[in-house]
Design a protein around this motif. Structure first.
Motif, PDB file in Angstrom:
ATOM      1  N   LEU A 134       0.837  -1.365   0.137  1.00 22.33           N
ATOM      2  CA  LEU A 134      -0.027  -0.051   0.138  1.00 22.33           C
ATOM      3  C   LEU A 134       0.813   1.157  -0.049  1.00 22.33           C
ATOM      4  CD1 LEU A 134      -2.638  -0.923   2.764  1.00 22.33           C
ATOM      5  CD2 LEU A 134      -2.667  -1.646   0.311  1.00 22.33           C
ATOM      6  N   LYS A 135       0.899   1.828  -1.093  1.00 21.73           N
ATOM      7  CA  LYS A 135       1.690   3.118  -1.322  1.00 21.73           C
ATOM      8  C   LYS A 135       0.651   4.477  -0.965  1.00 21.73           C
ATOM      9  CE  LYS A 135       5.339   1.094  -4.282  1.00 21.73           C
ATOM     10  NZ  LYS A 135       6.142   1.416  -5.456  1.00 21.73           N
ATOM     11  N   GLU A 136       1.087   5.123   0.140  1.00 20.27           N
ATOM     12  CA  GLU A 136       0.218   6.514   0.254  1.00 20.27           C
ATOM     13  C   GLU A 136       0.638   7.476  -1.046  1.00 20.27           C
ATOM     14  OE1 GLU A 136      -1.647   8.422   4.184  1.00 20.27           O
ATOM     15  OE2 GLU A 136       0.530   8.626   4.135  1.00 20.27           O
ATOM     16  N   LYS A 137      -0.452   8.075  -1.479  1.00 26.08           N
ATOM     17  CA  LYS A 137      -0.283   9.036  -2.334  1.00 26.08           C
ATOM     18  C   LYS A 137       0.399  10.290  -1.741  1.00 26.08           C
ATOM     19  CE  LYS A 137      -4.277   7.466  -5.433  1.00 26.08           C
ATOM     20  NZ  LYS A 137      -5.488   7.632  -5.772  1.00 26.08           N
ATOM     21  N   ASN A 138       1.348  10.971  -2.525  1.00 25.65           N
ATOM     22  CA  ASN A 138       1.827  12.114  -2.102  1.00 25.65           C
ATOM     23  C   ASN A 138       2.892  11.998  -0.638  1.00 25.65           C
ATOM     24  OD1 ASN A 138       0.832  13.711  -4.306  1.00 25.65           O
ATOM     25  ND2 ASN A 138      -1.302  13.506  -2.938  1.00 25.65           N
ATOM     26  N   SER A 139       3.282  11.016  -0.684  1.00 24.21           N
ATOM     27  CA  SER A 139       4.012  10.553   0.597  1.00 24.21           C
ATOM     28  C   SER A 139       4.998   9.169   0.385  1.00 24.21           C
ATOM     29  CB  SER A 139       3.202  10.374   1.779  1.00 24.21           C
ATOM     30  OG  SER A 139       3.529   9.636   2.844  1.00 24.21           O
ATOM     31  N   ASP A 140       5.980   9.141   1.193  1.00 21.79           N
ATOM     32  CA  ASP A 140       6.713   7.916   0.899  1.00 21.79           C
ATOM     33  C   ASP A 140       6.344   6.913   1.934  1.00 21.79           C
ATOM     34  OD1 ASP A 140       7.310   8.853   3.465  1.00 21.79           O
ATOM     35  OD2 ASP A 140       9.736   8.587   3.382  1.00 21.79           O
ATOM     36  N   ARG A 141       5.179   7.130   2.277  1.00 17.34           N
ATOM     37  CA  ARG A 141       4.562   5.952   3.500  1.00 17.34           C
ATOM     38  C   ARG A 141       4.181   4.521   2.435  1.00 17.34           C
ATOM     39  NH1 ARG A 141      -1.017   5.908   6.120  1.00 17.34           N
ATOM     40  NH2 ARG A 141      -0.913   4.455   7.515  1.00 17.34           N
ATOM     41  N   GLN A 142       4.493   3.727   3.207  1.00 14.84           N
ATOM     42  CA  GLN A 142       4.311   2.134   2.489  1.00 14.84           C
ATOM     43  C   GLN A 142       3.870   1.173   3.802  1.00 14.84           C
ATOM     44  OE1 GLN A 142       7.226   0.245   0.080  1.00 14.84           O
ATOM     45  NE2 GLN A 142       7.182   1.994  -1.431  1.00 14.84           N
ATOM     46  N   VAL A 143       3.007   0.544   3.503  1.00 11.78           N
ATOM     47  CA  VAL A 143       2.330  -0.758   4.285  1.00 11.78           C
ATOM     48  C   VAL A 143       2.534  -2.000   3.501  1.00 11.78           C
ATOM     49  CG1 VAL A 143       0.470  -1.356   5.829  1.00 11.78           C
ATOM     50  CG2 VAL A 143       0.898   0.857   5.569  1.00 11.78           C
ATOM     51  N   LEU A 144       2.985  -2.893   4.164  1.00 19.14           N
ATOM     52  CA  LEU A 144       3.166  -4.178   3.516  1.00 19.14           C
ATOM     53  C   LEU A 144       1.915  -5.119   4.148  1.00 19.14           C
ATOM     54  CD1 LEU A 144       5.778  -3.374   2.286  1.00 19.14           C
ATOM     55  CD2 LEU A 144       6.675  -5.359   2.728  1.00 19.14           C
ATOM     56  N   LEU A 145       1.150  -5.712   3.314  1.00 15.22           N
ATOM     57  CA  LEU A 145       0.317  -6.687   3.795  1.00 15.22           C
ATOM     58  C   LEU A 145       0.509  -7.993   3.306  1.00 15.22           C
ATOM     59  CD1 LEU A 145      -3.129  -4.871   3.372  1.00 15.22           C
ATOM     60  CD2 LEU A 145      -1.780  -4.669   5.132  1.00 15.22           C
ATOM     61  N   ASN A 146       0.388  -9.025   4.214  1.00 13.39           N
ATOM     62  CA  ASN A 146       0.463 -10.396   3.549  1.00 13.39           C
ATOM     63  C   ASN A 146      -0.830 -10.783   2.897  1.00 13.39           C
ATOM     64  OD1 ASN A 146       0.488 -13.378   3.819  1.00 13.39           O
ATOM     65  ND2 ASN A 146       1.962 -13.139   5.253  1.00 13.39           N
ATOM     66  N   LYS A 147      -0.552 -11.354   1.709  1.00 15.41           N
ATOM     67  CA  LYS A 147      -1.626 -11.568   0.906  1.00 15.41           C
ATOM     68  C   LYS A 147      -2.489 -12.917   1.735  1.00 15.41           C
ATOM     69  CE  LYS A 147       0.487 -11.014  -3.431  1.00 15.41           C
ATOM     70  NZ  LYS A 147       0.983 -11.482  -4.928  1.00 15.41           N
ATOM     71  N   LYS A 148      -2.177 -13.491   2.809  1.00 14.11           N
ATOM     72  CA  LYS A 148      -2.952 -14.533   3.315  1.00 14.11           C
ATOM     73  C   LYS A 148      -3.525 -13.780   4.569  1.00 14.11           C
ATOM     74  CE  LYS A 148      -2.889 -19.061   5.233  1.00 14.11           C
ATOM     75  NZ  LYS A 148      -2.094 -20.007   5.702  1.00 14.11           N
ATOM     76  N   GLY A 149      -4.896 -13.368   4.437  1.00 11.97           N
ATOM     77  CA  GLY A 149      -5.478 -12.682   5.370  1.00 11.97           C
ATOM     78  C   GLY A 149      -5.327 -11.131   5.516  1.00 11.97           C
ATOM     79  N   PHE A 150      -4.791 -10.592   4.612  1.00 11.69           N
ATOM     80  CA  PHE A 150      -4.528  -9.196   4.543  1.00 11.69           C
ATOM     81  C   PHE A 150      -3.964  -8.425   5.621  1.00 11.69           C
ATOM     82  CE2 PHE A 150      -8.261  -9.941   1.557  1.00 11.69           C
ATOM     83  CZ  PHE A 150      -7.659 -10.129   0.575  1.00 11.69           C
ATOM     84  N   MET A 151      -3.018  -9.187   6.691  1.00 10.10           N
ATOM     85  CA  MET A 151      -2.676  -8.774   7.689  1.00 10.10           C
ATOM     86  C   MET A 151      -1.186  -7.850   7.449  1.00 10.10           C
ATOM     87  SD  MET A 151      -4.565  -9.143  10.416  1.00 10.10           S
ATOM     88  CE  MET A 151      -5.991  -8.649   9.174  1.00 10.10           C
ATOM     89  N   PRO A 152      -0.999  -6.847   8.214  1.00 11.48           N
ATOM     90  CA  PRO A 152       0.052  -5.945   8.179  1.00 11.48           C
ATOM     91  C   PRO A 152       1.383  -6.763   8.566  1.00 11.48           C
ATOM     92  CG  PRO A 152      -1.082  -5.286  10.171  1.00 11.48           C
ATOM     93  CD  PRO A 152      -1.852  -6.445   9.307  1.00 11.48           C
ATOM     94  N   VAL A 153       2.349  -6.564   7.662  1.00 11.95           N
ATOM     95  CA  VAL A 153       3.585  -7.238   8.025  1.00 11.95           C
ATOM     96  C   VAL A 153       4.688  -5.988   8.510  1.00 11.95           C
ATOM     97  CG1 VAL A 153       5.664  -8.363   7.065  1.00 11.95           C
ATOM     98  CG2 VAL A 153       3.626  -8.879   6.251  1.00 11.95           C
ATOM     99  N   SER A 154       4.696  -4.786   7.907  1.00  9.90           N
ATOM    100  CA  SER A 154       5.326  -3.781   8.349  1.00  9.90           C
ATOM    101  C   SER A 154       4.849  -2.513   7.655  1.00  9.90           C
ATOM    102  CB  SER A 154       6.915  -3.952   7.785  1.00  9.90           C
ATOM    103  OG  SER A 154       7.134  -3.880   6.378  1.00  9.90           O
ATOM    104  N   GLN A 155       5.457  -1.316   8.216  1.00 10.38           N
ATOM    105  CA  GLN A 155       5.275   0.160   7.789  1.00 10.38           C
ATOM    106  C   GLN A 155       6.364   0.881   7.819  1.00 10.38           C
ATOM    107  OE1 GLN A 155       1.817   3.625   8.675  1.00 10.38           O
ATOM    108  NE2 GLN A 155       1.861   1.684   9.837  1.00 10.38           N
ATOM    109  N   SER A 156       6.554   1.469   6.663  1.00 15.90           N
ATOM    110  CA  SER A 156       7.585   2.658   6.911  1.00 15.90           C
ATOM    111  C   SER A 156       7.179   4.136   6.499  1.00 15.90           C
ATOM    112  CB  SER A 156       8.931   2.133   6.012  1.00 15.90           C
ATOM    113  OG  SER A 156       8.642   2.148   4.747  1.00 15.90           O
ATOM    114  N   PHE A 157       7.759   5.346   6.980  1.00  9.52           N
ATOM    115  CA  PHE A 157       7.471   6.484   6.237  1.00  9.52           C
ATOM    116  C   PHE A 157       8.589   7.489   7.181  1.00  9.52           C
ATOM    117  CE2 PHE A 157       4.901   5.971  10.497  1.00  9.52           C
ATOM    118  CZ  PHE A 157       5.170   6.732  11.065  1.00  9.52           C
ATOM    119  N   THR A 158       8.528   8.680   6.711  1.00  7.68           N
ATOM    120  CA  THR A 158       9.341   9.733   6.928  1.00  7.68           C
ATOM    121  C   THR A 158       8.595  10.706   7.757  1.00  7.68           C
ATOM    122  OG1 THR A 158      10.939   9.388   5.377  1.00  7.68           O
ATOM    123  CG2 THR A 158      11.031  11.474   6.263  1.00  7.68           C
ATOM    124  N   PHE A 159       8.846  11.132   8.965  1.00  8.53           N
ATOM    125  CA  PHE A 159       8.370  12.101   9.633  1.00  8.53           C
ATOM    126  C   PHE A 159       9.379  13.153  10.151  1.00  8.53           C
ATOM    127  CE2 PHE A 159       6.768  13.793  14.027  1.00  8.53           C
ATOM    128  CZ  PHE A 159       5.750  14.369  13.338  1.00  8.53           C
TER     129      PHE A 159
END
Length: 209
Positions: A134-159
């Motif tokens: 999941l790449k957030e528009k107008n930002s470097d934020r990314q969220v990784l979801l496991n395809k099995k169950g759509f559960m979050p694996v990790s997230q990264s962004f700059t603040f």
């Protein structure tokens, strides 16, 4: 004697009355887009948790109460059952009674808020190997979801020019405000520069927006 007998009958009758079973729903989504759309109906959370915060050899540990809504975030920390301090944010204005620098407080709260509310954002959806990205528009934020169950694996962004990484583990079943069962991570770790915040979730309720 008659009054005692009547009271006893009422007591026995009320004690034997059956409680209505609580009806719970299972969360269902057809695909990852449907999953994100349905998750975004939940605009807040309430949680009981335990935290461990380490910064350059200094430690802060305790139980905590967390409340997140659309415009507010409250993190209240307890030590041995007594209030030890809190961080409060409303409309991006932050106040704190903790002995932590103000810029660090904002980073902590941002990591907590985005860490818990990982599904909130305007995303473009891609995929790589076993994960959706999941790449957030107008930002470097990314969220990784496991395809099995759509559960979050990790997230990264700059603040504030600092890279923040969040990881998720130990998935358990929690309930939403509308009585829906949902599998969510019970352990979140937020990595800042030279600092780490570990969160163990004991209770979690998702609240409809």
């Amino acid at each position: 004697m008659r009054l005692l007998t009547v009271s006893l009958v009422i007591f026995l009758f009320s004690g034997c009355a059956e409680k209505k079973p609580e009806i719970l729903k299972e969360f269902y989504a057809e695909d990852v887009k449907d999953f994100i759309k349905k998750m975004q109906n939940y605009q807040g959370i309430e949680s009981s948790l335990a935290i461990d915060y380490e910064s350059k050899g200094n430690f802060l540990s305790g139980d905590a109460l967390l409340k997140i809504s659309k415009n507010e975030t409250l993190l209240r920390i307890y030590y041995m059952g007594f209030p030890a301090g809190e961080i409060y944010e409303k409309n991006e204005e932050v106040s704190s009674t903790l002995l932590i620098e103000k810029d660090k407080v904002k980073q902590i709260l941002t990591g907590v808020r985005k860490g818990f509310m990982w599904w909130i954002g305007d995303f473009e959806i891609g995929e790589k190997d076993n994960n959706f990205i999941l790449k957030e528009k107008n930002s470097d934020r990314q969220v990784l979801l496991n395809k099995k169950g759509f559960m979050p694996v990790s997230q990264s962004f700059t603040f504030e020019n600092q890279q923040i990484l969040i990881t998720y583990n130990d998935f358990k079943q929690f309930q939403t405000e509308d009585k829906t069962n949902l599998i969510m991570p019970s352990r979140i770790i937020v990595y800042y520069k030279n600092r780490t915040l570990k969160i163990n979730i004991e209770k979690l309720k998702l609240i409809n927006g």
